[in-house]
Motif scaffolding. Structure first.
Motif, PDB file in Angstrom:
ATOM      1  N   SER A  67     -10.847  10.287  -4.543  1.00  0.00           N
ATOM      2  CA  SER A  67     -10.460   9.533  -3.419  1.00  0.00           C
ATOM      3  C   SER A  67      -9.089   9.737  -2.739  1.00  0.00           C
ATOM      4  CB  SER A  67     -10.641   7.947  -3.927  1.00  0.00           C
ATOM      5  OG  SER A  67     -10.241   6.946  -2.881  1.00  0.00           O
ATOM      6  N   LYS A  68      -8.717   9.444  -1.571  1.00  0.00           N
ATOM      7  CA  LYS A  68      -7.491   9.627  -1.260  1.00  0.00           C
ATOM      8  C   LYS A  68      -6.667   8.300  -1.004  1.00  0.00           C
ATOM      9  CE  LYS A  68      -8.207  13.758   1.845  1.00  0.00           C
ATOM     10  NZ  LYS A  68      -9.342  14.256   1.280  1.00  0.00           N
ATOM     11  N   VAL A  69      -7.399   7.296  -1.429  1.00  0.00           N
ATOM     12  CA  VAL A  69      -6.802   5.695  -1.288  1.00  0.00           C
ATOM     13  C   VAL A  69      -6.970   5.050  -2.605  1.00  0.00           C
ATOM     14  CG1 VAL A  69      -7.617   5.612   1.058  1.00  0.00           C
ATOM     15  CG2 VAL A  69      -9.267   4.717  -0.742  1.00  0.00           C
ATOM     16  N   ALA A  70      -7.508   5.568  -3.766  1.00  0.00           N
ATOM     17  CA  ALA A  70      -7.791   4.886  -4.941  1.00  0.00           C
ATOM     18  C   ALA A  70      -6.322   4.761  -5.813  1.00  0.00           C
ATOM     19  CB  ALA A  70      -8.937   5.517  -5.894  1.00  0.00           C
ATOM     20  N   ALA A  71      -5.819   5.742  -5.901  1.00  0.00           N
ATOM     21  CA  ALA A  71      -4.449   5.647  -6.716  1.00  0.00           C
ATOM     22  C   ALA A  71      -3.624   4.546  -5.893  1.00  0.00           C
ATOM     23  CB  ALA A  71      -3.855   7.022  -6.686  1.00  0.00           C
TER      24      ALA A  71
END
Length: 285
Positions: free
Chosen positions: A78-82
């Motif tokens: 995911s590009k947003v999870a972190a």
């Protein structure tokens, strides 16, 4: 209410389920059920994802342990999870596991076949369809629609290295998982500041194929089975899934495809080696 402070973020088919199970046995650890709520990866088409914040936090309501965690293998890709995890739980610790792409990708293909998100019976055919899928000429399905993207570990880890202090991240190389599982476990305990404990190191998520396509359709998320009340639907699903699964060894990739994959992932393996400070060039040997 207890809050999660540990996230196992993937990659897929790298031992996340096994580590989740080992940790759940520790008396000072509480791991979520379901194992993969997929709450923070809103940009990933994850099955059974929990999107409601209250429902997500409710997963941990009964937790009474120093370490409270969950394990969504979709978070790494995911590009947003972190960023979303950092924003909500800034003190959380992160564990990621990476694996040789030449081993991980065929294993992911097998899992996608079981999940019903891969129509091609062989990994060779699925890999050949990758370019057509990127052009929109064929559907790209599931939480990991493109195989190559799933193995781009360096850029995935960079997102977590940017979001969290380095001391809050622990990266495991799957080679060590296979060669020295007790040593890997000791280092995980040290990272989490947990007392020594020896779990039952049982094998989970062995390679499998489905026996019946018709029964497999009954198990899909949109089937009537999942509209039954819980826990009945869960019990039926697990029982039918076991009945419809056959465990077997995966056939080796053709030599020419192995060579293509080595060439494709050589730059990625070099970037990952530099990022982790560890030579992983043997993955391409």
């Amino acid at each position: 209410m207890s809050r999660p402070n540990l996230f196992l973020v993937g990659a897929p088919k790298c031992g996340t389920s096994a580590l989740h199970g080992f940790l759940a046995q520790h008396p000072d650890v509480w791991m979520s059920e379901p194992k993969e709520p997929h709450f923070f990866c809103t940009d990933v088409d994850a099955p059974f994802a929990i999107r409601d914040p209250e429902r997500y936090e409710g997963l941990f309501a009964g937790a009474r342990a120093r370490v409270v965690g969950e394990s969504s293998a979709t978070y790494l890709i995911s590009k947003v999870a972190a960023h979303r995890i950092r924003e909500r739980y800034p003190e959380a610790r992160i564990i990621a596991i990476v694996r040789n792409p030449l081993e991980m990708l065929p294993s992911l293909h097998s899992q996608k076949r079981v999940n019903g998100t891969e129509p091609y019976a062989t990994f060779e055919a699925a890999w050949a369809a990758e370019a057509r899928r990127r052009r929109g000429l064929e559907p790209a399905l599931g939480a990991f629609p493109f195989y190559e993207d799933a193995a781009r570990y360096s850029e995935q880890l960079e997102r977590f290295f940017t979001a969290f202090p380095r001391e809050q991240l622990h990266v495991i190389v799957f080679d060590d998982f296979k060669r020295d599982l007790p040593g890997v476990w000791e280092r995980v305990l040290a990272f989490l500041e947990l007392a020594p404990f020896t779990p039952n190191f049982k094998v989970v998520n062995r390679n499998k194929r489905i026996r019946s396509r018709a029964l497999h359709k009954v198990l899909q998320p949109d089937s009537a089975l999942h509209r039954l009340p819980k826990p009945l639907s869960t019990v039926l699903y697990k029982g039918l899934d076991r009945l419809n699964s056959a465990h077997e060894r995966r056939a080796p990739l053709p030599p020419e495809l192995q060579q293509e994959l080595r060439a494709r992932f050589e730059p990625e393996v070099a970037r990952l080696s530099a990022l982790l400070g560890r030579d992983l060039s043997h993955w391409l040997a």
